[in-house]
Design a protein around this motif. Structure first.
Motif, PDB file in Angstrom:
ATOM      1  N   GLY A 117    -119.515  61.624  23.844  1.00 12.52           N
ATOM      2  CA  GLY A 117    -120.381  60.569  23.340  1.00 12.52           C
ATOM      3  C   GLY A 117    -119.841  59.936  22.069  1.00 12.52           C
ATOM      4  N   LEU A 118    -119.313  60.752  21.162  1.00 11.96           N
ATOM      5  CA  LEU A 118    -118.735  60.218  19.938  1.00 11.96           C
ATOM      6  C   LEU A 118    -117.507  59.383  20.255  1.00 11.96           C
ATOM      7  N   ALA A 119    -116.699  59.847  21.185  1.00 12.09           N
ATOM      8  CA  ALA A 119    -115.499  59.096  21.574  1.00 12.09           C
ATOM      9  C   ALA A 119    -115.867  57.727  22.138  1.00 12.09           C
ATOM     10  N   ARG A 120    -117.016  57.645  22.830  1.00 16.79           N
ATOM     11  CA  ARG A 120    -117.443  56.361  23.391  1.00 16.79           C
ATOM     12  C   ARG A 120    -117.826  55.362  22.307  1.00 16.79           C
ATOM     13  N   MET A 121    -118.059  55.847  21.099  1.00 17.45           N
ATOM     14  CA  MET A 121    -118.400  54.947  20.005  1.00 17.45           C
ATOM     15  C   MET A 121    -117.181  54.201  19.471  1.00 17.45           C
ATOM     16  N   ARG A 122    -115.983  54.716  19.749  1.00 16.84           N
ATOM     17  CA  ARG A 122    -114.778  54.140  19.165  1.00 16.84           C
ATOM     18  C   ARG A 122    -114.604  52.652  19.497  1.00 16.84           C
ATOM     19  N   PRO A 123    -114.697  52.241  20.755  1.00 20.04           N
ATOM     20  CA  PRO A 123    -114.531  50.806  21.046  1.00 20.04           C
ATOM     21  C   PRO A 123    -115.578  49.939  20.353  1.00 20.04           C
ATOM     22  N   LEU A 124    -116.795  50.440  20.248  1.00 20.94           N
ATOM     23  CA  LEU A 124    -117.851  49.670  19.594  1.00 20.94           C
ATOM     24  C   LEU A 124    -117.537  49.500  18.115  1.00 20.94           C
ATOM     25  N   LEU A 125    -117.077  50.555  17.473  1.00 23.11           N
ATOM     26  CA  LEU A 125    -116.729  50.474  16.057  1.00 23.11           C
ATOM     27  C   LEU A 125    -115.516  49.579  15.840  1.00 23.11           C
ATOM     28  N   ARG A 126    -114.574  49.620  16.760  1.00 20.89           N
ATOM     29  CA  ARG A 126    -113.407  48.752  16.643  1.00 20.89           C
ATOM     30  C   ARG A 126    -113.800  47.280  16.735  1.00 20.89           C
ATOM     31  N   ALA A 127    -114.842  47.007  17.502  1.00 21.48           N
ATOM     32  CA  ALA A 127    -115.281  45.619  17.680  1.00 21.48           C
ATOM     33  C   ALA A 127    -115.844  45.021  16.402  1.00 21.48           C
ATOM     34  N   LEU A 128    -116.178  45.853  15.424  1.00 19.52           N
ATOM     35  CA  LEU A 128    -116.733  45.357  14.169  1.00 19.52           C
ATOM     36  C   LEU A 128    -115.774  44.378  13.487  1.00 19.52           C
ATOM     37  N   ALA A 129    -114.485  44.651  13.606  1.00 19.07           N
ATOM     38  CA  ALA A 129    -113.499  43.822  12.922  1.00 19.07           C
ATOM     39  C   ALA A 129    -113.410  42.422  13.524  1.00 19.07           C
ATOM     40  N   GLU A 130    -113.835  42.271  14.766  1.00 19.33           N
ATOM     41  CA  GLU A 130    -113.662  41.000  15.466  1.00 19.33           C
ATOM     42  C   GLU A 130    -114.948  40.193  15.609  1.00 19.33           C
ATOM     43  N   ASP A 131    -116.086  40.825  15.391  1.00 15.87           N
ATOM     44  CA  ASP A 131    -117.356  40.128  15.619  1.00 15.87           C
ATOM     45  C   ASP A 131    -118.205  40.138  14.347  1.00 15.87           C
ATOM     46  N   ARG A 132    -118.378  38.983  13.745  1.00 14.72           N
ATOM     47  CA  ARG A 132    -119.095  38.889  12.474  1.00 14.72           C
ATOM     48  C   ARG A 132    -120.549  39.302  12.613  1.00 14.72           C
ATOM     49  N   GLU A 133    -121.192  38.888  13.699  1.00 14.58           N
ATOM     50  CA  GLU A 133    -122.607  39.225  13.883  1.00 14.58           C
ATOM     51  C   GLU A 133    -122.808  40.727  14.055  1.00 14.58           C
ATOM     52  N   LEU A 134    -121.923  41.353  14.824  1.00 13.65           N
ATOM     53  CA  LEU A 134    -122.023  42.799  15.010  1.00 13.65           C
ATOM     54  C   LEU A 134    -121.768  43.511  13.686  1.00 13.65           C
ATOM     55  N   ARG A 135    -120.821  43.011  12.922  1.00 18.85           N
ATOM     56  CA  ARG A 135    -120.531  43.598  11.617  1.00 18.85           C
ATOM     57  C   ARG A 135    -121.733  43.472  10.684  1.00 18.85           C
ATOM     58  N   ALA A 136    -122.454  42.380  10.775  1.00 16.63           N
ATOM     59  CA  ALA A 136    -123.643  42.191   9.951  1.00 16.63           C
ATOM     60  C   ALA A 136    -124.717  43.216  10.308  1.00 16.63           C
ATOM     61  N   VAL A 137    -124.868  43.495  11.601  1.00 17.69           N
ATOM     62  CA  VAL A 137    -125.830  44.516  12.029  1.00 17.69           C
ATOM     63  C   VAL A 137    -125.422  45.880  11.486  1.00 17.69           C
ATOM     64  N   TRP A 138    -124.140  46.202  11.575  1.00 16.10           N
ATOM     65  CA  TRP A 138    -123.621  47.475  11.084  1.00 16.10           C
ATOM     66  C   TRP A 138    -123.877  47.635   9.584  1.00 16.10           C
ATOM     67  N   HIS A 139    -123.612  46.596   8.809  1.00 19.10           N
ATOM     68  CA  HIS A 139    -123.836  46.663   7.369  1.00 19.10           C
ATOM     69  C   HIS A 139    -125.326  46.748   7.042  1.00 19.10           C
ATOM     70  N   ARG A 140    -126.136  46.063   7.806  1.00 16.18           N
ATOM     71  CA  ARG A 140    -127.580  46.143   7.582  1.00 16.18           C
ATOM     72  C   ARG A 140    -128.086  47.559   7.840  1.00 16.18           C
ATOM     73  N   VAL A 141    -127.631  48.155   8.927  1.00 17.91           N
ATOM     74  CA  VAL A 141    -128.040  49.527   9.252  1.00 17.91           C
ATOM     75  C   VAL A 141    -127.618  50.484   8.144  1.00 17.91           C
ATOM     76  N   ASN A 142    -126.411  50.302   7.630  1.00 19.98           N
ATOM     77  CA  ASN A 142    -125.939  51.166   6.553  1.00 19.98           C
ATOM     78  C   ASN A 142    -126.733  50.960   5.275  1.00 19.98           C
ATOM     79  N   HIS A 143    -127.073  49.714   4.974  1.00 19.20           N
ATOM     80  CA  HIS A 143    -127.865  49.437   3.773  1.00 19.20           C
ATOM     81  C   HIS A 143    -129.255  50.063   3.883  1.00 19.20           C
ATOM     82  N   GLU A 144    -129.874  49.926   5.033  1.00 16.86           N
ATOM     83  CA  GLU A 144    -131.198  50.522   5.219  1.00 16.86           C
ATOM     84  C   GLU A 144    -131.130  52.038   5.145  1.00 16.86           C
TER      85      GLU A 144
END
Length: 210
Positions: A117-144
């Motif tokens: 399951g953790l390994a399946r997260m790798r492609p999603l995390l890699r996509a952060l660098a290419e997708d601004r909207e997804l990166r915004a969600v990631w940063h929001r989750v971390n801030h909260e």
């Protein structure tokens, strides 16, 4: 320390909050499918309609839960934060002393299913660098997550709010950096270069010295 990395649906059912169990389960199913599709095909190649279809809901229902396709993965990203915060709350030591061990335990899978399951997260995390909207969600989750940590650390005895914020920021950033750097590598989910190892290095560099 008890913790579960996957499956998402089971964990989501325990995070009912303001939503009913049925709504939480539906949100979890949508989030799981969104994460799977993004990981398999890339964010840009997936539409909200395709996520809805894979989740067995209408597009109208999808938008009742999430304003954008990128927001649909927020529950998946929130699971790890909720899990490790619960472990920190249960720790006997004060937060500053407990955080390193809690981080290591939460980011190290115990079973083959958790490792997969953790390994399946790798492609999603890699996509952060290419997708601004997804990166915004990631940063929001971390801030909260960081804000919840400040409250938890304060409740556990840290009366200096600034000190609580610095400690919470160090822990949150250590996890974020550890996961992001791991996702860009070919390292495994355990040992050298793993999320746990990288987060430990980051926390040692960021945490206030006492």
């Amino acid at each position: 320390m008890k913790r579960k990395i996957f499956p998402y649906s089971r964990i989501m059912q325990n995070r009912t909050g303001l939503m009913s169990r049925r709504k939480a389960a539906t949100a979890g199913e949508i989030a799981t499918e969104a994460a799977r599709l993004f990981s398999e095909r890339g964010v840009a190649q997936v539409t909200a309609a395709e996520i809805a279809e894979a989740s067995g809901v209408s597009l109208r229902t999808f938008y009742r839960y999430f304003p954008t396709k990128e927001d649909a993965v927020a529950p998946v990203l929130e699971i790890g934060a909720a899990r490790w915060q619960a472990a920190l709350e249960e720790a006997e030591e004060e937060p500053a002393a407990a955080i390193p061990a809690v981080l290591a335990a939460q980011l190290t899978p115990e079973t083959p299913e958790e490792a997969e399951g953790l390994a399946r997260m790798r492609p999603l995390l890699r996509a952060l660098a290419e997708d601004r909207e997804l990166r915004a969600v990631w940063h929001r989750v971390n801030h909260e997550s960081e804000e919840r940590l400040v409250a938890l650390i304060s409740e556990r005895g840290e009366r200096d709010r600034l000190a609580a914020r610095v400690l919470a920021a160090a822990a949150t950033e250590a996890i974020r950096i550890g996961l992001e750097e791991w996702s860009r590598s070919t390292a495994g989910v355990r040992g050298t270069g793993s999320p746990a190892a990288l987060a430990a290095r980051a926390y040692a560099a960021l945490a206030p010295k006492r």
